[in-house]
Write a protein that holds these residues in place. Structure first.
Motif, PDB file in Angstrom:
ATOM      1  N   ASP A 117       0.841  -1.193   0.000  1.00 30.85           N
ATOM      2  CA  ASP A 117       0.000   0.000   0.000  1.00 30.85           C
ATOM      3  C   ASP A 117       0.878   1.246   0.000  1.00 30.85           C
ATOM      4  OD1 ASP A 117      -1.844   2.188   1.322  1.00 30.85           O
ATOM      5  OD2 ASP A 117      -3.174   0.526   0.792  1.00 30.85           O
ATOM      6  N   ILE A 118       0.443   2.305  -0.647  1.00 29.57           N
ATOM      7  CA  ILE A 118       1.246   3.526  -0.704  1.00 29.57           C
ATOM      8  C   ILE A 118       1.477   4.101   0.691  1.00 29.57           C
ATOM      9  CG2 ILE A 118      -0.709   5.128  -1.045  1.00 29.57           C
ATOM     10  CD1 ILE A 118       1.186   6.614  -3.061  1.00 29.57           C
ATOM     11  N   SER A 119       0.585   3.820   1.624  1.00 25.67           N
ATOM     12  CA  SER A 119       0.743   4.302   3.001  1.00 25.67           C
ATOM     13  C   SER A 119       1.944   3.667   3.693  1.00 25.67           C
ATOM     14  CB  SER A 119      -0.524   4.019   3.812  1.00 25.67           C
ATOM     15  OG  SER A 119      -0.773   2.622   3.894  1.00 25.67           O
ATOM     16  N   GLU A 120       2.463   2.552   3.141  1.00 27.91           N
ATOM     17  CA  GLU A 120       3.606   1.860   3.723  1.00 27.91           C
ATOM     18  C   GLU A 120       4.942   2.406   3.213  1.00 27.91           C
ATOM     19  OE1 GLU A 120       1.238  -2.426   4.067  1.00 27.91           O
ATOM     20  OE2 GLU A 120       2.613  -2.045   2.406  1.00 27.91           O
ATOM     21  N   VAL A 121       4.899   3.313   2.244  1.00 26.97           N
ATOM     22  CA  VAL A 121       6.119   3.876   1.668  1.00 26.97           C
ATOM     23  C   VAL A 121       6.657   4.959   2.597  1.00 26.97           C
ATOM     24  CG1 VAL A 121       7.125   5.044  -0.325  1.00 26.97           C
ATOM     25  CG2 VAL A 121       5.255   3.400  -0.652  1.00 26.97           C
ATOM     26  N   LYS A 122       7.898   4.828   3.030  1.00 27.69           N
ATOM     27  CA  LYS A 122       8.473   5.767   3.990  1.00 27.69           C
ATOM     28  C   LYS A 122       8.865   7.092   3.350  1.00 27.69           C
ATOM     29  CE  LYS A 122      10.119   2.174   7.145  1.00 27.69           C
ATOM     30  NZ  LYS A 122      11.304   1.579   7.820  1.00 27.69           N
ATOM     31  N   MET A 123       9.390   7.053   2.133  1.00 26.74           N
ATOM     32  CA  MET A 123       9.756   8.304   1.459  1.00 26.74           C
ATOM     33  C   MET A 123       8.491   9.032   1.009  1.00 26.74           C
ATOM     34  SD  MET A 123      11.972   8.936  -2.044  1.00 26.74           S
ATOM     35  CE  MET A 123      13.549   8.493  -1.313  1.00 26.74           C
ATOM     36  N   PRO A 124       8.394  10.334   1.210  1.00 29.14           N
ATOM     37  CA  PRO A 124       7.255  11.075   0.685  1.00 29.14           C
ATOM     38  C   PRO A 124       7.145  10.908  -0.838  1.00 29.14           C
ATOM     39  CG  PRO A 124       8.413  12.395   2.293  1.00 29.14           C
ATOM     40  CD  PRO A 124       9.275  11.184   2.043  1.00 29.14           C
ATOM     41  N   LEU A 125       6.035  10.374  -1.266  1.00 32.63           N
ATOM     42  CA  LEU A 125       5.814  10.023  -2.670  1.00 32.63           C
ATOM     43  C   LEU A 125       4.458  10.553  -3.101  1.00 32.63           C
ATOM     44  CD1 LEU A 125       6.320   8.267  -5.297  1.00 32.63           C
ATOM     45  CD2 LEU A 125       5.240   6.373  -4.030  1.00 32.63           C
ATOM     46  N   ALA A 126       4.396  11.143  -4.286  1.00 31.82           N
ATOM     47  CA  ALA A 126       3.132  11.643  -4.831  1.00 31.82           C
ATOM     48  C   ALA A 126       2.960  11.146  -6.262  1.00 31.82           C
ATOM     49  CB  ALA A 126       3.100  13.166  -4.806  1.00 31.82           C
ATOM     50  N   TYR A 140      -2.440  10.299  -5.175  1.00 32.80           N
ATOM     51  CA  TYR A 140      -2.156   9.284  -4.161  1.00 32.80           C
ATOM     52  C   TYR A 140      -0.846   9.685  -3.497  1.00 32.80           C
ATOM     53  CZ  TYR A 140      -5.944   6.389  -5.859  1.00 32.80           C
ATOM     54  OH  TYR A 140      -7.196   5.917  -6.190  1.00 32.80           O
ATOM     55  N   LEU A 141      -0.889   9.855  -2.175  1.00 30.36           N
ATOM     56  CA  LEU A 141       0.245  10.372  -1.423  1.00 30.36           C
ATOM     57  C   LEU A 141       0.631   9.427  -0.291  1.00 30.36           C
ATOM     58  CD1 LEU A 141      -1.054  14.052  -0.945  1.00 30.36           C
ATOM     59  CD2 LEU A 141       0.231  13.132  -2.884  1.00 30.36           C
ATOM     60  N   SER A 142       1.938   9.367  -0.023  1.00 29.20           N
ATOM     61  CA  SER A 142       2.413   8.553   1.109  1.00 29.20           C
ATOM     62  C   SER A 142       2.587   9.396   2.364  1.00 29.20           C
ATOM     63  CB  SER A 142       3.745   7.882   0.755  1.00 29.20           C
ATOM     64  OG  SER A 142       4.764   8.853   0.562  1.00 29.20           O
ATOM     65  N   LYS A 143       2.409  10.711   2.238  1.00 25.85           N
ATOM     66  CA  LYS A 143       2.604  11.639   3.365  1.00 25.85           C
ATOM     67  C   LYS A 143       1.525  12.714   3.287  1.00 25.85           C
ATOM     68  CE  LYS A 143       6.015  14.974   5.189  1.00 25.85           C
ATOM     69  NZ  LYS A 143       5.136  16.145   5.183  1.00 25.85           N
ATOM     70  N   PRO A 144       0.911  13.067   4.413  1.00 24.79           N
ATOM     71  CA  PRO A 144      -0.131  14.097   4.398  1.00 24.79           C
ATOM     72  C   PRO A 144       0.401  15.452   3.943  1.00 24.79           C
ATOM     73  CG  PRO A 144      -0.205  12.844   6.436  1.00 24.79           C
ATOM     74  CD  PRO A 144       1.068  12.460   5.746  1.00 24.79           C
ATOM     75  N   LEU A 145      -0.474  16.262   3.385  1.00 24.63           N
ATOM     76  CA  LEU A 145      -0.125  17.619   2.996  1.00 24.63           C
ATOM     77  C   LEU A 145       0.077  18.501   4.226  1.00 24.63           C
ATOM     78  CD1 LEU A 145      -2.755  18.272   0.174  1.00 24.63           C
ATOM     79  CD2 LEU A 145      -0.376  17.585  -0.128  1.00 24.63           C
ATOM     80  N   ASN A 146       0.996  19.447   4.108  1.00 25.44           N
ATOM     81  CA  ASN A 146       1.158  20.455   5.152  1.00 25.44           C
ATOM     82  C   ASN A 146       0.135  21.567   5.001  1.00 25.44           C
ATOM     83  OD1 ASN A 146       3.281  19.056   6.200  1.00 25.44           O
ATOM     84  ND2 ASN A 146       4.871  20.477   5.523  1.00 25.44           N
ATOM     85  N   MET A 204       3.459  19.212   0.342  1.00 29.34           N
ATOM     86  CA  MET A 204       3.814  18.158   1.287  1.00 29.34           C
ATOM     87  C   MET A 204       4.963  18.578   2.204  1.00 29.34           C
ATOM     88  SD  MET A 204       3.551  14.875  -1.295  1.00 29.34           S
ATOM     89  CE  MET A 204       3.907  13.567  -0.103  1.00 29.34           C
ATOM     90  N   GLY A 205       5.677  19.654   1.834  1.00 31.10           N
ATOM     91  CA  GLY A 205       6.741  20.143   2.703  1.00 31.10           C
ATOM     92  C   GLY A 205       8.103  20.283   2.056  1.00 31.10           C
ATOM     93  N   ALA A 206       8.239  19.955   0.781  1.00 35.35           N
ATOM     94  CA  ALA A 206       9.534  20.069   0.115  1.00 35.35           C
ATOM     95  C   ALA A 206       9.930  21.533  -0.041  1.00 35.35           C
ATOM     96  CB  ALA A 206       9.467  19.407  -1.255  1.00 35.35           C
TER      97      ALA A 206
END
Length: 292
Positions: A117-126, A140-146, A204-206
């Protein structure tokens, strides 16, 4: 070394040209530049997803070269469906390629990393896709938006979903690959609307964005006048303005010039990867200056 910098690699789609992204990654790694966020659509989503779950650039190039011939699972009934149109007046044809093989290959390599699942990806991925029925952008994002982006066009953001299915959806070039039915939507290539997913990673914070693009709609010529080449050229023209809006948000752009490589021309993977590598090395001093 550049391990404290927030570097983002944003990929523009491009079919077989996508191997250039692999060369870019290899060059950056050799220079000690760490990727902290990554995004991509179309073939860029394949590279981005595999890199985000832990595969090296050379691993990814090997996968491309090994499995490229198996990706194109052509619909063997296409000729019959075209002939049938003469009798029924209806063309019951969604695509030339089904896309199941691509999804199964990505699924195989995700399983090796025990990531599904994309939620299991540790690196922020979009990974952007587009709902072909409504035109809505579905991320589809692996990290919530800021924070949220422009209030006049807020896409749908999903934080779960089978990673292989998401990649398959974002790689579904309209008319060539069949749309992927996922989460109640028929999804196609994110490049239909977001051909250079830059803004989402800043949300996402980049802090710094490096875009790898193939924006050549005015400079390139058709390699051949076939249905895929014409569709690709049309796609480039239609997406040019939307692309410009996204690329203006990037802090630096790498633009590999790759001519005469069509969507499914997998014989030129090494050629594309080498150009990506060479162009990145040529720009490396400016990239390092940006990241200071």
């Amino acid at each position: 070394m550049y391990f404290l910098c927030l570097l983002v690699l944003v990929y523009l789609g491009g079919g077989a040209k996508g191997a250039a992204h692999i060369g870019v990654l290899q060059a950056l790694e050799e220079e000690g530049i760490k990727i902290d966020y990554i995004s991509g659509c179309s073939s860029g989503s394949i590279v981005a997803a595999l890199y985000a779950i832990g595969y090296t650039p050379m691993n990814i190039l090997y996968m491309f070269k090994t499995y490229c011939k198996n990706v194109t699972d052509y619909d063997k009934f296409v000729p019959f469906k075209i002939i049938g149109m003469a009798f029924t007046g209806k063309l019951n044809l969604k695509s030339i390629v089904k896309g199941n093989n691509l999804e199964n290959i990505v699924k195989k390599y995700c399983a090796k990393k025990e990531i599904y699942d994309i939620s299991e990806v540790k690196m922020p991925l979009a990974i952007p896709t587009v709902d072909i029925e409504t035109g809505e952008v579905v991320y589809y994002l692996s990290k919530p938006l800021n924070r949220l982006g422009r209030i006049d066009d807020i896409p749908t953001y999903n934080y779960t979903g089978n990673l292989a299915s998401i990649v398959r959806a974002s790689s579904s070039f309209p008319g060539v690959f069949e749309p992927k039915y996922l989460d109640g939507k028929h999804l196609v290539d994110g490049g239909v609307r977001i051909n250079c997913p830059t803004e989402v990673l800043k949300l996402m914070g980049a802090k710094k964005v490096i875009a790898v693009t193939f924006d050549d709609c005015k400079d390139s010529t058709l390699s051949s006048m076939n249905i895929v080449s014409v569709a690709m050229k049309t796609f480039d023209i239609m997406g040019h303005e939307a692309y410009k809006q996204q690329i203006d948000l990037a802090d630096y752009t790498i633009n590999p010039k790759i001519d005469n490589v069509s969507l499914l021309d997998f014989s030129k993977l090494n050629y594309s990867a080498n150009i990506g590598y060479k162009v990145t090395k040529e720009n490396i001093d400016k990239i390092k200056e940006l990241l200071k």
